[in-house]
Design an enzyme around this catalytic site. Structure first.
Site, PDB file in Angstrom:
ATOM      1  N   GLU A 210      -1.063   2.858  11.340  1.00  9.57           N
ATOM      2  CA  GLU A 210      -1.584   3.649  11.215  1.00  9.57           C
ATOM      3  C   GLU A 210      -2.960   4.466  11.412  1.00  9.57           C
ATOM      4  O   GLU A 210      -4.218   3.786  10.853  1.00  9.57           O
ATOM      5  CB  GLU A 210      -1.406   4.145   9.626  1.00  9.57           C
ATOM      6  CG  GLU A 210      -1.519   5.485   8.930  1.00  9.57           C
ATOM      7  CD  GLU A 210      -0.874   5.620   7.683  1.00  9.57           C
ATOM      8  OE1 GLU A 210      -1.349   6.822   6.588  1.00  9.57           O
ATOM      9  OE2 GLU A 210      -0.590   4.312   7.016  1.00  9.57           O
ATOM     10  N   LYS A 226       4.824   7.313   6.483  1.00  3.27           N
ATOM     11  CA  LYS A 226       5.190   7.048   5.170  1.00  3.27           C
ATOM     12  C   LYS A 226       7.526   6.829   5.228  1.00  3.27           C
ATOM     13  O   LYS A 226       7.814   7.572   6.226  1.00  3.27           O
ATOM     14  CB  LYS A 226       5.597   8.043   4.509  1.00  3.27           C
ATOM     15  CG  LYS A 226       4.107   8.620   3.003  1.00  3.27           C
ATOM     16  CD  LYS A 226       4.369   7.662   2.466  1.00  3.27           C
ATOM     17  CE  LYS A 226       3.139   7.115   1.428  1.00  3.27           C
ATOM     18  NZ  LYS A 226       2.655   5.926   1.222  1.00  3.27           N
TER      19      LYS A 226
END
Length: 399
Positions: A210, A226
């Site tokens: 990420e 997410k």
């Protein structure tokens, strides 16, 4: 980990430096020039300290909108720097209350390491020491984790928060050199920010997919993740069809849009690839890309203040979620859920330290969690955290 020689002077380790997000041509060709460590108890502003330290060592990052120079006018050996900021330091920047005690207090809350560039050399040293990793001890039981999920759901019902990310910790004793084990994490599939950072008595190994924040040619980019499912055809279809996962994801994308808007030119924040499915190890994860044009004169310190800690590991609203985290998590987040990557004039590339492990003198530490919304199922959230940490623990054990 680094060794200390006579008179307290740190000696260079006989390993090739492999900092997350370092330019490919520099990995294995770096030698340390200068280092800054800072801890919460030291006082001051870690974002300002990082910017000032880098400037003092030939890496001015006061204006990230300026084009990156082809070389450093004063010293062609100077390459760039590793930058690490803990979750606790990020929470401090966000004005959050102090968190629970850290399980690995040997780790600093800020580390900045400036590197020179030199030809690659082959590391020297003896044969590897035997490696043994003991059983993992969790910081909370599955029932305690589930109770914390239900507490977040109650807070959402009261209107305190929309979403809160909960993170658990585990530790295991080891014998031998932890660096080879931590270095293996960088080879995991999808580890965009794979690499290690070491200090005296501590080391961090990262396999993060990420992007917390990237700055290149005046463009700001963040890639929040997410939503998680097993990396099977059925898991991918389930992730794409899940209203709960999509709602959780959109909340964080909106939070990241707001974070970037604080430091961007008006009207330039945009979202690309909304809810794109990417793979990390044996998991599918949903990722979006948010970008913007940096405001004139944006410096590193203001960039860190606006983006740390990352929204995907805090929740929304960010400060209210951080208050929930302080109340519910039994130990601090240590090396996880912070920032780690590479900085140089005109370029910043920091990964969010999910899928990250750390070593102190006695134990390895891992962290894992997930975002909690009103639709969360407590036992499913406990299982998701276990699925995220399983590849990390297996890799550290050498399996």
């Amino acid at each position: 980990m680094r060794k200390v020689g006579p008179y307290g002077v740190e000696t260079l380790p006989e390993v090739l430096v492999d900092v997350p997000a370092a330019p490919a041509g520099c990995r294995g060709a770096l030698v340390e020039r200068a280092r800054l460590h800072w801890r919460l108890g030291d006082g001051g502003d870690p974002a300002a300290l990082a910017e000032e330290f880098l400037a003092a060592h030939g890496l001015p990052l006061h204006d990230l909108t300026r084009p990156a120079p082809d070389h450093h006018d004063t010293d062609t050996r100077l390459c760039g720097a590793a930058l690490y900021l803990s979750a606790a330091a990020g929470a401090l920047l966000a004005g959050a209350p102090p968190a629970a005690p850290e399980p690995a207090p040997a780790l600093p809350d800020l580390a900045v390491v400036v590197y020179d560039h030199r030809p690659t050399r082959t590391p020297t040293g003896g044969p590897p020491t035997p490696w043994w990793l003991g059983e993992w001890t969790e910081s909370w039981t599955p029932d305690q984790h589930a109770d914390a999920v239900d507490a977040v759901r109650s807070a959402i019902g009261r209107g305190d928060v929309y979403q809160t990310n909960l993170v658990g910790h585990a530790a295991a004793r080891y014998t031998g050199d932890p660096l080879p084990a931590l270095s293996r994490l960088g080879a995991l599939p999808g580890a965009r920010y794979g690499g290690v950072l070491t200090g005296d008595g501590w080391a961090i190994g990262c396999a993060s997919p990420e992007t917390l924040i990237e700055v290149h040619n005046g463009t700001l980019t963040t890639r929040p993740i997410k939503g998680t499912r097993p990396a099977t055809p059925a898991g991918r279809a389930e992730l794409l069809a899940s209203a709960k996962e999509r709602a959780e994801h959109i909340m964080i994308v909106d939070l990241e849009r707001n974070d970037l808007a604080r430091i961007a030119r008006t009207g330039t924040v945009a979202v690309d690839d909304l809810f794109a499915v990417r793979r990390w190890c044996d998991l599918w994860q949903a990722e979006s890309t948010v970008h913007a044009a940096a405001a004139d004169g944006l410096g590193l310190a203001d960039l860190l203040r606006a983006t740390c800690p990352g929204g995907s590991v805090t929740g929304a609203p960010k400060r209210a979620a951080l208050t929930q985290i302080t109340r519910l998590e039994p130990v601090g987040r240590g090396a996880s859920m912070g920032a780690l990557g590479w900085v140089a004039p005109g370029r910043v590339d920091l990964g969010l330290t999910i899928r990250t492990a750390a070593a102190d003198g006695e134990k390895l530490h891992t962290w894992a969690g997930g975002g909690i919304t009103w639709d969360s199922d407590a036992h499913a959230e406990v299982a998701e955290a276990a699925a995220k940490t399983a590849p990390i623990r297996a890799t550290l054990a050498g399996r």
